[in-house]
Design an enzyme around this catalytic site. Structure first.
Site, PDB file in Angstrom:
ATOM      1  N   VAL A   1       0.833  -1.206   0.000  1.00 59.74           N
ATOM      2  CA  VAL A   1       0.000   0.000   0.000  1.00 59.74           C
ATOM      3  C   VAL A   1       0.866   1.254   0.000  1.00 59.74           C
ATOM      4  CG1 VAL A   1      -1.779   1.303   1.221  1.00 59.74           C
ATOM      5  CG2 VAL A   1      -1.852  -1.197   1.216  1.00 59.74           C
ATOM      6  N   ALA A   2       1.832   1.318   0.911  1.00 61.52           N
ATOM      7  CA  ALA A   2       2.633   2.534   1.051  1.00 61.52           C
ATOM      8  C   ALA A   2       3.934   2.206   1.748  1.00 61.52           C
ATOM      9  CB  ALA A   2       1.870   3.598   1.836  1.00 61.52           C
ATOM     10  N   MET A   3       4.938   3.069   1.553  1.00 56.89           N
ATOM     11  CA  MET A   3       6.247   2.906   2.189  1.00 56.89           C
ATOM     12  C   MET A   3       6.746   4.250   2.657  1.00 56.89           C
ATOM     13  SD  MET A   3       8.594   0.882   3.135  1.00 56.89           S
ATOM     14  CE  MET A   3      10.028   1.423   4.063  1.00 56.89           C
ATOM     15  N   GLU A   4       7.201   4.292   3.916  1.00 50.66           N
ATOM     16  CA  GLU A   4       7.522   5.537   4.617  1.00 50.66           C
ATOM     17  C   GLU A   4       8.916   6.062   4.316  1.00 50.66           C
ATOM     18  OE1 GLU A   4       8.586   2.090   7.428  1.00 50.66           O
ATOM     19  OE2 GLU A   4       6.984   2.550   6.025  1.00 50.66           O
TER      20      GLU A   4
ATOM     21  N   GLU B   1       6.402  -0.314  13.806  1.00 48.88           N
ATOM     22  CA  GLU B   1       5.011  -0.411  13.348  1.00 48.88           C
ATOM     23  C   GLU B   1       3.995  -0.255  14.472  1.00 48.88           C
ATOM     24  OE1 GLU B   1       4.280  -0.086  10.440  1.00 48.88           O
ATOM     25  OE2 GLU B   1       6.083  -0.673   9.345  1.00 48.88           O
TER      26      GLU B   1
ATOM     27  N   HIS C   1      -0.533   7.208   8.568  1.00 50.57           N
ATOM     28  CA  HIS C   1       0.357   6.175   9.101  1.00 50.57           C
ATOM     29  C   HIS C   1       1.803   6.416   8.653  1.00 50.57           C
ATOM     30  CE1 HIS C   1       1.306   2.149  10.684  1.00 50.57           C
ATOM     31  NE2 HIS C   1       2.122   2.052   9.641  1.00 50.57           N
ATOM     32  N   GLU C   2       1.982   6.762   7.378  1.00 48.58           N
ATOM     33  CA  GLU C   2       3.341   7.008   6.882  1.00 48.58           C
ATOM     34  C   GLU C   2       3.927   8.289   7.496  1.00 48.58           C
ATOM     35  OE1 GLU C   2       4.403   4.374   5.449  1.00 48.58           O
ATOM     36  OE2 GLU C   2       2.346   3.673   5.385  1.00 48.58           O
TER      37      GLU C   2
END
Length: 633
Positions: A306-309, A356, A333-334
């Protein structure tokens, strides 16, 4: 990383790095703490023998042959006596051409060539063993190692042909390093316990824009060269690159949205000025945002998660734009990771809950402050970590949710959520740009709340049970504020999880068209838990809701299709085909292929695979071939 759906891991281990980037000792914040070497079972490197001060990448991207070629320069300081080799994490997909060294400041004019060998390590990497001359290695003296290499088809680098992009006009490439993939991008100490600054020079063809997870960047149009500088120490997995036809719009004083031209206006419209608002709320809770820029790039449907920080530049899948609810929660969240995960990082993947779990807690604090307490929701449970296990396989809801429950437990022990916010600000201030273990967090917590010290023998302070035990969390936070949202979901589930369809009159009080995406997803998740459902129940469900689910977003649709597949409900087969024709991200395709292969429609899986394989990334193709058990492709 944004939340995933998989299976268990547990909470365990201990360590803290010293203030200097790359130094590795275990120590608590208090005086007299023991010091012990850190072991990272996912790394083959001898990272304990060196301090990595800085590294530089110089790369040329070749889209025609799908290769990156160039060199890596490592600035290293030996910190142990008798070191005669440098061992880096690498990958069989990296072609090493040459390695040499220099000792700056000694009058050495020419670099000296070094011998090396590549040894197997695990299925996710290899070790690059470099012999160092005895006279070159002196304790505390800087040496520079230069490695010339070419990348091929390693797991970190995703080359997309133009038909796999959103605009379908130009190819695109991106990297995804979490958790141990960047060893196929460049040789490195591929462990979260080592942080350093980095710079990069990237040369590309005309019409290609390059972005990296860096705090500063520049571009020479005449030479088609992009320069990057990350001035804050980061672990290897947070070094990221994307290159393609990308444009941007500023959406705040320190944030901009990047995307392919066909997506940009939609992305900007969906986010608006929200990014700056969320940043301001996060800063009020956890202290200053440390990274300068907070940009977001939307990537094609092939993006595997979904996503990467990535610091300064969050990667997020474009399909999330279909759901405003999921977009909000994933971006927040990121953003939370800027404090928890990026600024303060788990020292080993055994304790990724430190990133996390804390980020999930912070995400929910931000949404609570911004939108009210009814916006929080949770799922909980957990399991363990063995030598040679790929940490990527441990990214699951247990990592997020049991970690979240433990952080919530600490907040409850502190006696007041605002006091706990202040503790988290102190935690960031104490450990920013370092890597830590659970004991560091707990030592600081007990120092901040001395009334909870084990010497006081307060009943209910059960850190060891949390960190070493398996199973469901000993404490679950009070989510009663969300009862008004969750209650109707459970009531509707109770009606449908029986052997016969419910009385239509009893369904009149439930209007799913007025529900939030999260309520519908929770409803479908609970139906998945109860699957397979009977044919009569599935027929009634489909008649009642299938059309609504099809109009919503991919997060809803994939869950409904999984319910159908696990219940062998063949009328939904055309929608399964259509969905897999459209969506090529592994987070959507893998669950559906697994359910197809496990049920009565395995032949459908084979047929769809052969129809779509030309649009699937090679990494994903290999995964799906393994699921199907068919090696002919």
């Amino acid at each position: 990383m944004a939340e995933l759906r998989q299976t268990p891991t547990s909470l365990c281990c201990c360590r803290k790095s010293s203030p200097t980037s790359g130094t590795r000792v275990l120590a608590g914040p208090g005086p007299g703490s023991p010091q012990r070497p850190l072991v990272d079972v996912a790394s083959a490197s001898n990272f304990r023998s060196f301090q990595l001060r800085h590294f530089h990448l110089d790369l040329r991207l070749n889209f025609a042959v799908k290769e990156m070629s160039g060199w890596l320069v490592l600035d290293l300081v030996p910190v142990q006596l008798g070191v005669c080799s440098l061992v880096l994490d690498s990958h069989p997909s990296l072609l090493i051409h040459s390695i040499d060294y220099k000792v700056p400041g000694t009058g050495q004019d020419e670099p000296v060539s070094l011998t090396y060998r590549v040894d197997p390590f695990t299925d996710f990497g290899s070790s690059l063993n470099i012999s160092l001359p005895a006279g070159a290695v002196k304790l505390g003296r800087l040496i520079q190692i230069t490695i010339r290499y070419t990348t091929t088809d390693g797991p970190a680098i995703w080359w997309l042909d133009s038909e796999l992009t959103c605009g379908r006009t130009r190819p695109l490439v991106f990297t995804q390093g979490h958790s141990v993939c960047n060893r196929s991008f460049f040789p490195c100490f591929d462990t979260p316990s080592v942080k350093s600054t980095y710079t990069a020079t990237v040369r590309v063809p005309d019409g290609v824009t390059v972005l990296m997870s860096a705090s500063q960047s520049s571009f020479s149009k005449a030479d088609r060269v992009f320069q990057f500088c990350m001035e804050f120490p980061v672990p290897s997995y947070l070094v990221a690159l994307v290159a393609g036809e990308l444009q941007h719009v500023d959406v705040g004083p320190r944030s901009r949205v990047w995307a392919e031209p066909c997506l940009l206006s939609c992305a900007v419209k969906k986010l608006g000025g929200s990014v700056e608002r969320w940043l301001a709320v996060a800063e009020s809770l956890f202290g200053p945002y440390l990274w300068g820029r907070c940009d977001i790039v939307f990537l094609p449907p092939s993006f595997p998660i979904v996503a990467m920080e990535n610091p300064c530049l969050t990667f997020i899948i474009a399909s999330i734009l279909e759901s405003s609810d999921f977009l909000l929660i994933d971006v927040i969240h990121e953003i939370a990771h800027a404090w928890f995960g990026n600024a303060v990082t788990n020292a080993t993947w055994e304790e990724m809950w430190l990133s996390e779990g804390l980020a999930t807690y912070a995400q929910r604090r931000i949404t609570t402050e911004a939108y009210g307490s009814g916006s929080r929701r949770t799922r909980c449970t957990t399991g363990a970590f063995d030598h040679g296990v790929n940490p990527s396989s441990l990214m699951n809801l247990f990592t997020y949710e049991k970690g979240f429950c433990f952080v919530s437990y600490l907040s409850e022990l502190s006696g007041d959520v605002q006091r706990f916010d202040a503790f988290l600000r102190d935690y960031i201030l104490q450990f920013q740009f370092r890597s830590v273990v659970a004991q560091d967090l707990l030592d600081l917590f007990l120092h901040s709340f001395p009334e909870l010290s084990p010497d006081c023998q307060r009943e209910g302070v059960e850190f060891e049970r949390w960190l070493s035990g398996c199973g469901p969390p000993p404490y679950e936070p009070n989510l009663s504020a969300g009862t008004a949202l969750i209650g109707p979901v459970q009531d509707l589930c109770d009606l449908w999880t029986t052997s016969e369809p419910p009385d239509p009159a009893r369904l009149d009080t439930f209007d799913l068209s007025s529900w939030s995406t999260f309520q519908i997803v929770l409803f479908l998740d609970r139906l998945l838990d109860a699957s397979p459902l009977t044919p009569s129940v599935m027929a009634a469900l489909s008649s009642q809701y299938a059309a609504l689910f099809a109009r919503l977003n991919a997060e809803v649709e994939v869950r409904w299709l999984q319910v159908a597949l696990r219940s062998s409900f063949h009328p939904e087969e055309p929608r399964v085909r259509s969905f897999l024709q459209k969506h090529t991200s592994r987070m959507y395709t893998v669950p559906l292929y697994e359910d197809l292969a496990a049920g009565t429609m395995k032949g459908v899986a084979v047929e769809i695979f052969y129809q779509t394989q030309h649009r699937l990334h090679p990494n994903l193709r290999r995964t799906l071939i393994g699921i199907r058990g068919d090696r002919r492709a």
